[in-house]
Motif scaffolding. Structure first.
Motif, PDB file in Angstrom:
ATOM      1  N   ALA A  64     -10.296 -10.118 -33.037  1.00  0.00           N
ATOM      2  CA  ALA A  64     -10.066 -11.245 -33.756  1.00  0.00           C
ATOM      3  C   ALA A  64     -11.301 -12.414 -33.626  1.00  0.00           C
ATOM      4  O   ALA A  64     -11.697 -13.389 -32.815  1.00  0.00           O
ATOM      5  CB  ALA A  64      -9.175 -12.210 -32.745  1.00  0.00           C
ATOM      6  N   TYR A  65     -12.274 -11.933 -34.453  1.00  0.00           N
ATOM      7  CA  TYR A  65     -13.757 -12.536 -34.313  1.00  0.00           C
ATOM      8  C   TYR A  65     -13.540 -14.060 -34.773  1.00  0.00           C
ATOM      9  O   TYR A  65     -14.311 -14.826 -34.293  1.00  0.00           O
ATOM     10  CB  TYR A  65     -14.512 -11.769 -35.470  1.00  0.00           C
ATOM     11  N   ASP A  66     -12.756 -14.369 -35.781  1.00  0.00           N
ATOM     12  CA  ASP A  66     -12.756 -15.755 -36.348  1.00  0.00           C
ATOM     13  C   ASP A  66     -12.214 -16.631 -35.159  1.00  0.00           C
ATOM     14  O   ASP A  66     -12.831 -17.572 -35.028  1.00  0.00           O
ATOM     15  CB  ASP A  66     -11.721 -15.893 -37.581  1.00  0.00           C
ATOM     16  N   MET A 112     -15.468 -17.974 -21.169  1.00  0.00           N
ATOM     17  CA  MET A 112     -16.152 -16.927 -21.726  1.00  0.00           C
ATOM     18  C   MET A 112     -15.652 -15.648 -21.936  1.00  0.00           C
ATOM     19  O   MET A 112     -15.653 -14.948 -22.787  1.00  0.00           O
ATOM     20  CB  MET A 112     -17.646 -16.976 -20.942  1.00  0.00           C
ATOM     21  N   SER A 113     -14.967 -15.412 -20.809  1.00  0.00           N
ATOM     22  CA  SER A 113     -14.317 -13.852 -20.939  1.00  0.00           C
ATOM     23  C   SER A 113     -13.050 -13.764 -21.874  1.00  0.00           C
ATOM     24  O   SER A 113     -12.984 -12.847 -22.419  1.00  0.00           O
ATOM     25  CB  SER A 113     -13.741 -13.458 -19.226  1.00  0.00           C
ATOM     26  N   GLY A 114     -12.416 -15.054 -21.982  1.00  0.00           N
ATOM     27  CA  GLY A 114     -11.233 -15.147 -22.946  1.00  0.00           C
ATOM     28  C   GLY A 114     -12.073 -14.906 -24.270  1.00  0.00           C
ATOM     29  O   GLY A 114     -11.423 -14.287 -25.306  1.00  0.00           O
ATOM     30  N   VAL A 115     -13.562 -15.500 -24.646  1.00  0.00           N
ATOM     31  CA  VAL A 115     -13.992 -15.330 -25.908  1.00  0.00           C
ATOM     32  C   VAL A 115     -14.247 -13.741 -26.324  1.00  0.00           C
ATOM     33  O   VAL A 115     -14.019 -13.277 -27.050  1.00  0.00           O
ATOM     34  CB  VAL A 115     -15.261 -16.223 -26.050  1.00  0.00           C
ATOM     35  N   VAL A 116     -14.687 -13.439 -24.941  1.00  0.00           N
ATOM     36  CA  VAL A 116     -15.153 -11.712 -25.055  1.00  0.00           C
ATOM     37  C   VAL A 116     -13.852 -11.076 -25.525  1.00  0.00           C
ATOM     38  O   VAL A 116     -14.003  -9.892 -26.217  1.00  0.00           O
ATOM     39  CB  VAL A 116     -15.896 -11.316 -23.797  1.00  0.00           C
ATOM     40  N   ALA A 117     -12.707 -11.098 -24.925  1.00  0.00           N
ATOM     41  CA  ALA A 117     -11.642 -10.555 -24.960  1.00  0.00           C
ATOM     42  C   ALA A 117     -11.121 -10.791 -26.252  1.00  0.00           C
ATOM     43  O   ALA A 117     -10.712  -9.564 -27.226  1.00  0.00           O
ATOM     44  CB  ALA A 117     -10.422 -10.988 -24.024  1.00  0.00           C
TER      45      ALA A 117
END
Lengths: 211, 218
Positions: free
Chosen positions: B97-99, B86-91
């Motif tokens: 890098a929304y896509d 999850m924190s990777g996604v947030v980063a």
């Protein structure tokens, strides 16, 4: 054709019927042309199908897949260049590296689903297809067929292939990573294994029944 | 339309199709070996619901560490995986890098959760004896069977990345316990799916059409 109560004749066989594995509907079997499949009329699952390939073609495919399997494992999958040093990675060296760097269970799963299980699958295919050409069912045929049924969901060469591509893309910012012959080998192996999986293995059980 | 013959069910006729070789046998005693292939004959997979629930609950529990524990520890690199998923996604999202953030979020968070949720739904519906949408539920099960092993993608990718990084002695990347938990979630979900018997979907007596008759198809 009738089901009167009467004396229970144990284990009467009804090879002319097919029962849907997904909804238990009873269907009458019919002949199929090569490449056709019979779908259950109740739930839509495939009841049985007939491959475009006959047993000889399947044997040829299996031998081809075994050769490609050896090549894919003997050739490096990727080369990496960074700071003037070139390193090459084979499947097994990458699994070993993952093992020794703390992802032991994941490395074991990869070794099983990408190396051991596909290899066992191909060896068993070779055996049962050869057995299908013999006049009588050889010893171990049943065990080999059950083994193949068990192995089917645990062979993940195609997932691994995409996994390599993802990691190559992720690495590209760090080093020059190029795909090598082994990667192509795994690509071809994926295609051959997919072709093999279109074969209706169950048809092999029937071959010795009629003789 | 009304003339379409009802399709009988094996259970009503005492017919069992062998799970392994497909041979149809009339009224075998329970767990008798199939005369053709030797596999035990069962009308339904034994203890299907219990086994499926057990694997599924285990998968649900491991889903927490899979998402809360770090997947990959690394210096500056691979933000999409470093620390927890999850924190990777947030980063990734904060970097713009929304896509890629959406792709990782979908593959690693949404799909496993959807798979477990869908299987839980199938199990609950069977236990309630639901007669709703059996055909759709049957299709849902076939989709679950098909996509089962694809969730292994991220696990393989992380393992390969660690291997590659160490080959080149490029950086310091160490796996976190999260990736092992994630692999376990995938395997347990696959086992839960395999243990489920889709024929139970159609066993509800409230499913009115295709009712079993005592006639065999001719």
């Amino acid at each position: 054709m009738d089901m009167k109560d009467g004396a229970p004749a144990p284990l009467r066989l009804r090879p002319e019927l097919a029962i849907c594995e997904h909804c238990d509907s009873v269907h009458q079997r019919g002949p199929l042309a090569p490449g056709e499949a019979a779908d259950c009329r109740v739930c839509g699952a495939t009841l049985y199908r007939r491959s475009r390939l006959d047993i000889d073609a399947m044997l040829a495919l299996t031998v081809a897949a075994l050769i490609v399997f050896v090549l894919a494992n003997a050739a490096p999958i990727v080369t990496m260049q960074s700071a003037g040093v070139t390193t090459r990675g084979w499947l097994m060296t990458m699994v070993a590296s993952a093992w020794s760097h703390g992802v032991g269970p994941v490395a074991a799963i990869a070794a099983g689903t990408v190396f051991l299980f596909p290899l066992a699958q191909l060896a068993l295919y070779l055996f049962v297809l050869h057995a299908a050409r013999l006049p009588a069912r050889p010893k171990g045929f049943g065990a080999a067929m059950h083994g193949l049924r068990w192995l089917r969901p645990w062979s993940m060469v195609e997932v691994f292939l995409i996994g390599i591509l993802v990691s190559i893309i992720k690495m590209s910012s760090l080093a020059r990573v190029t795909a090598e012959a082994g990667l192509w080998g795994f690509g071809v192996l994926t295609i051959l294994l997919t072709a093999l999986s279109t074969f209706e293995l169950r048809a092999l059980w029937e071959i010795h029944d009629g003789r | 339309m009304a003339d379409e013959p009802l399709i009988p069910r094996g259970a009503a006729l005492g017919l069992i199709g062998c799970e392994a070789c497909g041979l149809v046998v009339e009224q075998p005693p329970d767990a008798a070996p199939c005369p053709r292939c030797g596999h035990p004959l069962h009308a339904r997979k034994p203890d299907s619901l219990t086994r499926s629930w057990a694997f599924l609950v285990a998968a649900f529990i491991l889903y927490l560490p899979a998402n809360l524990l770090p997947v990959l520890r690394s210096t500056k690199l691979f933000r999409s995986w470093s620390d927890t998923i999850m924190s990777g996604v947030v980063a990734l999202w904060n970097d713009g890098a929304y896509d890629l953030a959406i792709v990782v979020f979908t593959a690693s968070v949404v799909v496993p959760l959807l798979k477990m949720g869908a299987l839980a739904l199938l199990l609950v519906q069977v236990q309630r004896g639901s007669a709703q949408l059996p055909r759709e539920r049957a299709r849902l099960y076939r989709i679950l069977e098909f996509i089962g092993h694809w969730s292994m993608l991220d696990v393989f990718a992380v393992a390969l990345l660690i291997a590659l990084v160490h080959f080149g002695s490029l950086a310091n990347a160490e796996p976190g316990a999260g990736i092992v938990a994630f692999g376990a979630v995938v395997v347990l979900t696959m086992l839960a799916t395999m243990s489920f018997d889709p024929r139970l979907i159609w066993d509800s007596t409230r499913i009115p059409d295709r009712r079993a008759t005592d006639r065999l198809p001719t």
